[in-house]
Design a protein around this motif. Structure first.
Motif, PDB file in Angstrom:
ATOM      1  N   GLY A 111       0.904  -1.433  -0.138  1.00  0.00           N
ATOM      2  CA  GLY A 111      -0.142  -0.364   0.046  1.00  0.00           C
ATOM      3  C   GLY A 111       0.651   1.584   0.084  1.00  0.00           C
ATOM      4  O   GLY A 111       0.243   2.835  -0.170  1.00  0.00           O
ATOM      5  N   LYS A 114       4.652   0.346  -4.323  1.00  0.00           N
ATOM      6  CA  LYS A 114       5.562   0.095  -4.843  1.00  0.00           C
ATOM      7  C   LYS A 114       5.253  -0.052  -6.399  1.00  0.00           C
ATOM      8  O   LYS A 114       5.941   0.020  -6.769  1.00  0.00           O
ATOM      9  N   THR A 116       2.711   1.454  -8.141  1.00  0.00           N
ATOM     10  CA  THR A 116       3.182   2.505  -9.324  1.00  0.00           C
ATOM     11  C   THR A 116       4.121   3.338  -9.084  1.00  0.00           C
ATOM     12  O   THR A 116       4.657   3.698 -10.035  1.00  0.00           O
TER      13      THR A 116
HETATM   14  P1  GDP Z   1       2.249  -1.198  -3.169  1.00  0.00           P
HETATM   15  O1  GDP Z   1       1.104  -2.169  -2.403  1.00  0.00           O
HETATM   16  O2  GDP Z   1       2.883  -0.867  -2.285  1.00  0.00           O
HETATM   17  O3  GDP Z   1       2.984  -2.025  -4.642  1.00  0.00           O
HETATM   18  O4  GDP Z   1       0.661   0.241  -3.097  1.00  0.00           O
HETATM   19  P2  GDP Z   1       0.233   0.607  -4.763  1.00  0.00           P
HETATM   20  O5  GDP Z   1       1.419   1.256  -5.819  1.00  0.00           O
HETATM   21  O6  GDP Z   1      -0.729  -0.896  -5.189  1.00  0.00           O
HETATM   22  O7  GDP Z   1      -0.672   2.313  -4.270  1.00  0.00           O
HETATM   23  C1  GDP Z   1      -1.488   1.934  -3.530  1.00  0.00           C
HETATM   24  C2  GDP Z   1      -2.982   3.121  -3.518  1.00  0.00           C
HETATM   25  O8  GDP Z   1      -1.978   4.706  -3.670  1.00  0.00           O
HETATM   26  C3  GDP Z   1      -2.533   3.066  -4.772  1.00  0.00           C
HETATM   27  O9  GDP Z   1      -4.022   3.692  -4.835  1.00  0.00           O
HETATM   28  C4  GDP Z   1      -2.220   4.323  -5.746  1.00  0.00           C
HETATM   29  O10 GDP Z   1      -3.213   4.431  -6.424  1.00  0.00           O
HETATM   30  C5  GDP Z   1      -2.035   4.985  -4.517  1.00  0.00           C
HETATM   31  N1  GDP Z   1      -0.598   6.232  -4.363  1.00  0.00           N
HETATM   32  C6  GDP Z   1       0.644   5.584  -4.709  1.00  0.00           C
HETATM   33  N2  GDP Z   1       1.308   6.594  -5.134  1.00  0.00           N
HETATM   34  C7  GDP Z   1       0.406   7.787  -4.875  1.00  0.00           C
HETATM   35  C8  GDP Z   1       0.934   9.381  -4.593  1.00  0.00           C
HETATM   36  O11 GDP Z   1       2.075   9.780  -4.863  1.00  0.00           O
HETATM   37  N3  GDP Z   1      -0.512  10.116  -4.509  1.00  0.00           N
HETATM   38  C9  GDP Z   1      -1.666   9.592  -4.051  1.00  0.00           C
HETATM   39  N4  GDP Z   1      -2.199  10.104  -3.986  1.00  0.00           N
HETATM   40  N5  GDP Z   1      -2.019   8.139  -4.097  1.00  0.00           N
HETATM   41  C10 GDP Z   1      -0.622   7.273  -4.614  1.00  0.00           C
END
Ligand code: GDP
Length: 296
Positions: A111, A114, A116
């Protein structure tokens, strides 16, 4: 936007300082107390605040400041310089392998942003005429592989996957071989995260690190989580000896504490920040620009 509360408090303090002609030692001390409170309220790590205030105070009560024509301005300049030093002094570029591909491993809690960010960095590299490859090593989170494939398709960057039944270490190795064969100059490995730090996850990340010897291990942390982000950073750094940090969600109403503490606490530079959900929402981290943003 991030830092709003902190910025308005600091500006108030600075306004008072500038309004005075000569400054007494008490004026400076009072101002420092206000700066300290503002930083603590913004969730900056208390030890970082203490050291910061000590450094600023040591310079601000000196003869040179007291006798200058605009002592208030002088104090503000010192705060600015010390803040830049706290944030990392200067831009920290990606470490590039002498022999391609440069291997970048992304780690962090679930979350944090990463996956993204892996897409954002791939797009950033592509804009600089590089040929990145994304490697999907998160085999636990449902839909993580698909998410990376969708991102890759959006930016026309290849994604290497072996599904979710193969060991992540083997996927990482095979991904790099695939990148070498296809002339990719950057291989970005997206690893699994968990909701909380656990030993099993750390061991898996250590095994990947050992197997692929990455040029960069970038920890992705959610700036909205404040003090927690700093604890996470310390923990990952202690286990993996990360090479840098990426702060995400700086567009949210974060109080800013993580951004200000994380370099001081880990000794590792912030390399990029995420400022939105779009793949183009990536900024290179410049300590001086961030300081200007914080001070308003
Ligand atoms: P992971 O589990 O670390 O791979 O996280 P994700 O890449 O799936 O991101 C989790 C959530 O955070 C998603 O809904 C993304 O759209 C959101 N998100 C990621 N980076 C940003 C950011 O810089 N700003 C905002 N507002 N949301 C973000």
């Amino acid at each position: 936007m991030a830092f709003e509360g902190l910025t308005s408090k600091l500006q108030e303090t600075f306004r008072k300082l500038k309004g005075k002609g000569k400054l007494s030692e008490k004026d400076v001390k009072d101002a420092m107390r206000e700066v300290k409170l503002a930083l603590l309220e913004a969730d900056v790590n208390y030890k970082v605040v203490k050291d910061f205030i000590n450094s600023v105070s040591a310079r601000a009560v000196g003869q040179e400041v007291m006798e200058s024509l605009t002592p208030g301005q002088h104090v503000i300049k010192i705060v600015n310089e010390e803040l830049i030093a706290l944030l990392g002094k200067s831009e920290s570029k990606l470490i590039v392998s002498k022999v391609p591909p440069t291997i970048i491993m992304f780690v962090g809690l679930q979350g944090a942003g990463k996956t993204t960010m892996a897409g954002k960095l791939a797009l950033h590299l592509k804009k600089h005429n590089k040929r990145p490859l994304l490697v999907a090593c998160d085999i636990y989170r449902p839909a993580a592989i698909k998410q990376l494939q969708v991102l890759g398709a959006q930016i026309d960057v290849p994604v290497f996957s072996l599904g979710d039944k193969t060991n992540p270490v083997d996927i990482a190795r095979a991904g790099i071989e695939n990148g070498k064969r296809n002339g990719n100059d950057y291989v970005i490995i997206d690893t699994a995260g968990r909701l909380h730090i656990d030993e099993e996850l750390m061991n898996e990340l250590k095994n990947i690190k050992e197997a692929v010897n990455p040029n960069e291990i970038l920890l992705v942390v959610d700036a909205m989580t404040g003090q927690d982000a700093v604890n996470v950073a310390e923990h990952f750094n202690g286990n993996l000896d990360i090479t840098g940090v990426i702060l995400t969600k700086l567009d949210g109403d974060t109080r800013g504490g993580a951004a200000i503490s994380v370099n001081a606490v880990t000794g590792k530079p912030i390399k990029f920040v995420g400022t939105g959900e779009k793949l183009s929402d990536l900024e290179i981290f410049y300590p001086d620009r961030m300081a200007s943003r914080i001070l308003g």
